[in-house]
Write an enzyme that holds these catalytic residues in place. Structure first.
Site, PDB file in Angstrom:
ATOM      1  N   THR A 149       1.006  -1.604  -0.200  1.00  0.00           N
ATOM      2  CA  THR A 149       0.222   0.496   0.063  1.00  0.00           C
ATOM      3  C   THR A 149       1.619   1.054  -0.152  1.00  0.00           C
ATOM      4  O   THR A 149       2.118   2.065   0.720  1.00  0.00           O
ATOM      5  CB  THR A 149      -0.784  -0.010   1.722  1.00  0.00           C
ATOM      6  N   GLY A 209       1.754  -2.882   8.473  1.00  0.00           N
ATOM      7  CA  GLY A 209       2.060  -4.230   9.566  1.00  0.00           C
ATOM      8  C   GLY A 209       3.411  -4.006  10.154  1.00  0.00           C
ATOM      9  O   GLY A 209       4.578  -4.504   9.774  1.00  0.00           O
ATOM     10  N   GLU A 211      -6.335  -5.322   3.194  1.00  0.00           N
ATOM     11  CA  GLU A 211      -6.036  -6.277   2.318  1.00  0.00           C
ATOM     12  C   GLU A 211      -7.018  -6.464   1.020  1.00  0.00           C
ATOM     13  O   GLU A 211      -8.089  -7.438   0.708  1.00  0.00           O
ATOM     14  CB  GLU A 211      -6.734  -7.524   3.153  1.00  0.00           C
TER      15      GLU A 211
END
Length: 626
Positions: free
Chosen positions: A105, A144, A387
């Protein structure tokens, strides 16, 4: 396994999660999960489910900063890297010498993978790739663990060789020194700040300026760049999305568990809480005995089972079919992609909204962290956007359905999950006084078939007006979404029916699960009635039967409601809820929780002396102090 965690003195230290600052949560999140990893190794726990039990008992709904490393990066290396690359990277990853995250992303792009702006340009003179985030919107954002934890990432970037764009490919990139942990030259990296939830996670940003990596750092199991820059394309461009599909497959079961826990809390609390006497002077009634409370909660209880069974299906489907896909057999790839995308979106929307309904059903106490529900909600709701943003995923499902409908019109064989598209749209419902499971399945399949045909006709009508295929598609996306949503709903209903029909179930279990299954199906029809009656599939008498059946099922489930949530067997250490305690001692738990608030450590807060007391003075010294 859960008792081991409950009795472990190390895991009992520190303040309650709700009373911790973000820095405390981040610190606790690291040591706690690493400690659980060590426990798993010491106990020899290797089964995936058993490892999950241990981790949930220790840190339920607390972000695992190494979760992507173990759950996504290592499988990506196994599925996307060549044998030579696996020999190099797997030992590093499994020993945690390398800790990595998945950097896809960007600030300006998320779900639209083909639009990613990060570049990897091959230089044949040095046999290196030159990496760049050439614009502000190309900066990697959200992965993350990227902010402060990892030292590597699997970077998704546009590959350029011989002056030609080759599309999105994966690259293993070191971002921090393996010893000092400082960022490497050309790397700017950091944490993106507080979020709605996941406070334990250092979601990060990454800016890359002319960083060179060896040619061998492109993951080359399928596509390759040779030393001279020659590009060898993969057998399917979708193979690179395997890791993402794996993660999507796991999300359905994950959000189903969130909804299940919320149902346990709200239904147990509804059995304890009493509100208003039904007859003057009588005892106040359990709020679970009010039909409106049942109407809110029991369909969600049924939904939690339905989504759990759907999660089991898609997880098994992936594990069964992906090895064949990896070997070059792509027959099931479109189905796997569509099912993983659709169920991820449908379950995330449904379960996230369901958790919020459960919170509201607990009244004011549901708003407190003492209920455990806010913690569950902020863990569940991000699934609607990570996702793959849900609406985009639904339109990917719609594209699959349009291709299948085109096959149907051309007399070609259909994929196994859409065989029902052959059904006769002129047929009416078989619904009778006894609402049979078979009739529920047929009703949902009829709804999908009509909506798919309607969306396809919408596109053809607009093309007939002289518009392009893309213009027609964009003008029909609402109808396409309706068709995709109905397809996912129909699948979940049919899968629920198949599950409760399995031969190994004893009759009493089958009986109560069948009641839940019927409630899930009937409630879904009532709440989406317009889509079922648009072509008169149901007549007015059948609608009355469905409405009556709904209220009968609420009464039928009521005696088993608490037993059904107890059957999930979530320990109090996982629920972390004053309202959902197994022993029902709700009010004592709330009182004890309030007393433990850090604000109560001082009888009078400093703010009283600094601001309130001066504000009470005649000369109002407050503003001079400020």
């Amino acid at each position: 396994l859960e008792n081991i965690i409950k009795q472990d003195p190390v895991l009992q230290r520190g303040r309650r999660w709700a009373f911790q600052s973000r820095e405390e949560r981040a610190d606790t999140g690291v040591w706690k999960h690493l400690y659980v990893d060590k426990l798993q190794a010491d106990l020899g726990v290797t089964d995936v489910k058993e490892r999950e039990y241990l981790r949930d008992a220790a840190a339920a709904h607390e972000g695992y900063v190494l979760g992507l490393h173990f759950g996504m990066i290592i499988p990506t290396i196994k599925n996307q890297a060549s044998e030579e690359q696996q020999k190099k990277w797997l030992p590093m990853a499994e020993s945690m010498r390398m800790i990595a995250t998945y950097a896809q992303t960007e600030l300006g792009h998320g779900t639209f993978i083909r639009g990613l702006e990060t570049t990897a340009t091959y230089d044949p003179k040095t046999e290196e790739f030159i990496l760049n985030t050439p614009t502000l919107s190309a900066i990697k954002y959200w992965p993350g663990g990227l902010g402060k934890t990892v030292n590597h990432c699997v970077l998704m970037a546009q590959l350029f060789t011989e002056g030609v764009s080759r599309g999105i490919h994966m690259f293993m990139v070191q971002v921090r020194d393996l010893d000092s942990h400082l960022p490497l030259p050309g790397i700017e990296i950091g944490d993106i700040g507080p979020k709605f939830g996941f406070e334990e996670m250092d979601n990060g940003y990454l800016k890359i300026d002319n960083v060179r990596i060896p040619r061998e750092n492109m993951l080359m199991k399928y596509s390759k760049v040779l030393k001279d820059g020659t590009y060898q394309q993969p057998p399917s461009d979708k193979l690179a999305y395997g890791s993402m599909v794996l993660l999507r497959c796991s999300i359905t079961a994950s959000v189903a568990k969130c909804l299940a826990e919320a149902c346990v809390i709200s239904i147990r609390y509804s059995a304890v809480r009493r509100q208003t006497e039904i007859s003057p002077g009588g005892e106040e009634a359990q709020i679970l005995d009010y039909q409106t409370q049942q109407y809110h909660l029991f369909p969600l209880l049924a939904t939690s089972f339905a989504m759990q069974f759907a999660g089991n299906f898609i997880d098994d489907f992936y594990r069964e079919k992906y090895p064949d896909i990896a070997k070059g057999r792509f027959d099931f790839l479109p189905q796997l992609h569509a099912m993983s995308a659709g169920l991820k979106a449908f379950s995330a929307w449904t379960c996230s909204a369901g958790v919020e309904t459960c919170r509201q059903c607990c009244g004011g106490h549901g708003y407190s962290h003492a209920s455990g529900l806010p913690k569950i909600y902020v863990d569940c709701t991000p699934a609607c956007t990570y996702e793959g943003e849900n609406m985009v995923l639904m339109l990917q499902v719609a594209r699959f359905l349009m291709k299948e409908y085109s096959k149907l019109m051309n007399g070609q064989p259909l994929s196994s999950v859409v065989q029902f598209l052959k059904c006769d749209l002129t047929m009416k419902s078989c619904m009778a006084e006894e609402v049979a499971l078979k009739c529920l399945v047929l009703a949902y399949q009829h709804r999908v078939t009509r909506l798919v045909a309607d969306a396809a006709n919408c596109i053809q009508d607009i093309i007939g007006e002289g518009k392009s295929q893309q213009e027609a598609w964009n003008s029909c996306t609402v109808r396409l979404f309706w068709a995709a949503r109905a397809f996912c709903h129909a699948f979940v209903v049919e899968n629920f029916v198949n599950t409760v029909s399995e031969k190994h179930l004893d009759e009493k279990t089958r009986e109560v699960l069948t009641s839940l299954c019927r409630l899930y199906g009937v409630h879904g029809i009532i709440t989406n009635l317009g889509e079922f009656i648009q072509d008169d599939f149901f007549n007015s008498e059948q609608i009355q039967i469905l409405s009556h059946t709904l209220t009968v099922l609420l009464r039928e489930i009521r005696p088993n409601a608490v037993a059904l949530v107890d059957a999930y067997d979530f320990p109090d250490t996982v629920l972390q809820s004053c309202l959902g305690r197994f022993d029902g001692q709700v009010y004592q738990a709330l009182y004890d929780y309030a007393k433990s608030s850090p604000l109560n450590e001082k009888e009078v807060l400093d703010s009283y002396y600094k601001y309130i007391k001066p504000a009470q003075m005649p000369n109002k010294e407050l503003f001079s102090r400020l």
